[in-house]
Design a protein around this motif. Structure first.
Motif, mmCIF file in Angstrom:
data_model
loop_
_atom_site.group_PDB
_atom_site.id
_atom_site.type_symbol
_atom_site.label_atom_id
_atom_site.label_comp_id
_atom_site.label_asym_id
_atom_site.label_seq_id
_atom_site.Cartn_x
_atom_site.Cartn_y
_atom_site.Cartn_z
ATOM 1 N N ILE A 49 0.857 -1.180 0.000
ATOM 2 C CA ILE A 49 0.000 0.000 0.000
ATOM 3 C C ILE A 49 0.893 1.230 0.000
ATOM 4 O O ILE A 49 1.743 1.394 0.876
ATOM 5 N N GLU A 51 0.582 5.457 -0.711
ATOM 6 C CA GLU A 51 -0.286 6.619 -0.924
ATOM 7 C C GLU A 51 -1.730 6.187 -1.166
ATOM 8 O O GLU A 51 -2.410 6.689 -2.043
ATOM 9 N N GLY A 52 -2.184 5.193 -0.398
ATOM 10 C CA GLY A 52 -3.564 4.728 -0.461
ATOM 11 C C GLY A 52 -3.892 3.802 -1.615
ATOM 12 O O GLY A 52 -5.020 3.332 -1.733
ATOM 13 N N ALA A 53 -2.926 3.504 -2.457
ATOM 14 C CA ALA A 53 -3.179 2.638 -3.625
ATOM 15 C C ALA A 53 -2.539 1.267 -3.405
ATOM 16 O O ALA A 53 -1.416 1.179 -2.900
ATOM 17 N N LYS A 79 -1.455 5.898 -10.261
ATOM 18 C CA LYS A 79 -0.349 6.023 -9.300
ATOM 19 C C LYS A 79 0.794 5.090 -9.698
ATOM 20 O O LYS A 79 0.580 4.003 -10.214
#
Length: 173
Positions: A49, A51-53, A79
């Motif tokens: 994970i 940056e939230g991706a 991303k």
């Protein structure tokens, strides 16, 4: 006396071969193709994970003293986990030393996979070391999680055995 550390210290990635892959294949199709071509059993584990991706993470080992393989997605929608030039979609890592013949064979087989545009061995530099450290941390977390799950399963099995023994004693009484 100094207390023991639970972290594995990785001094070097000298014995790790890093292959950059450019491919439009989705992660599971690429992993399946690599498994078929190289007779591996890459399996998906918890994503990295960033940056939230979620970036897919596949892992395979044949056991101690054998090569360990990781396939890591570098792109998730818009991303990028780690930017490379030229653009790469995946990193395929092979830990533990490869003979030159084995490396040539692996690269030939990877390049034969339909859907792989480019596959090449990356030179190790400072930036790549940071990438490898991040992936090694993810791998260690996955191994720890599997070990913890195995420990929990062992305790559950022991409890089942003890309950069966107690039930057998009750029947005898």
């Amino acid at each position: 006396m100094k207390p023991k550390s639970n972290k594995i210290q990785i001094a070097s990635f000298d014995d790790t071969t890093v292959v950059g892959i450019n491919s439009a294949l989705v992660d599971y199709k690429l992993a399946c193709s690599i498994n078929n071509k190289l007779s591996l059993d890459l399996a998906r584990h918890d994503d990295l994970i960033f940056e939230g991706a979620p970036f897919s993470f596949f892992y395979y080992t044949a056991g101690e003293n054998y090569n360990v393989y990781n396939l890591v997605s570098l792109v998730c929608k818009d991303k990028v986990l780690f930017p490379f030039k030229p653009r790469l979609d995946y990193l395929f890592l092979i830990q533990n030393t490869l003979s030159p013949e084995r490396q040539i064979n692996i690269m030939r087989n990877l390049r034969e996979i339909e859907g792989i545009v480019h596959a090449f061995v990356l030179e190790k530099d400072k930036n790549l070391r940071q990438v490898l450290e991040t992936i090694a941390d993810c791998e260690q977390q996955m191994i720890n999680k599997k070990k913890k799950q195995a420990d929990i399963n062992a305790v559950r099995e022991l409890m089942r055995e003890q309950e069966a023994q107690l039930a057998a004693l009750r029947v005898q009484s």
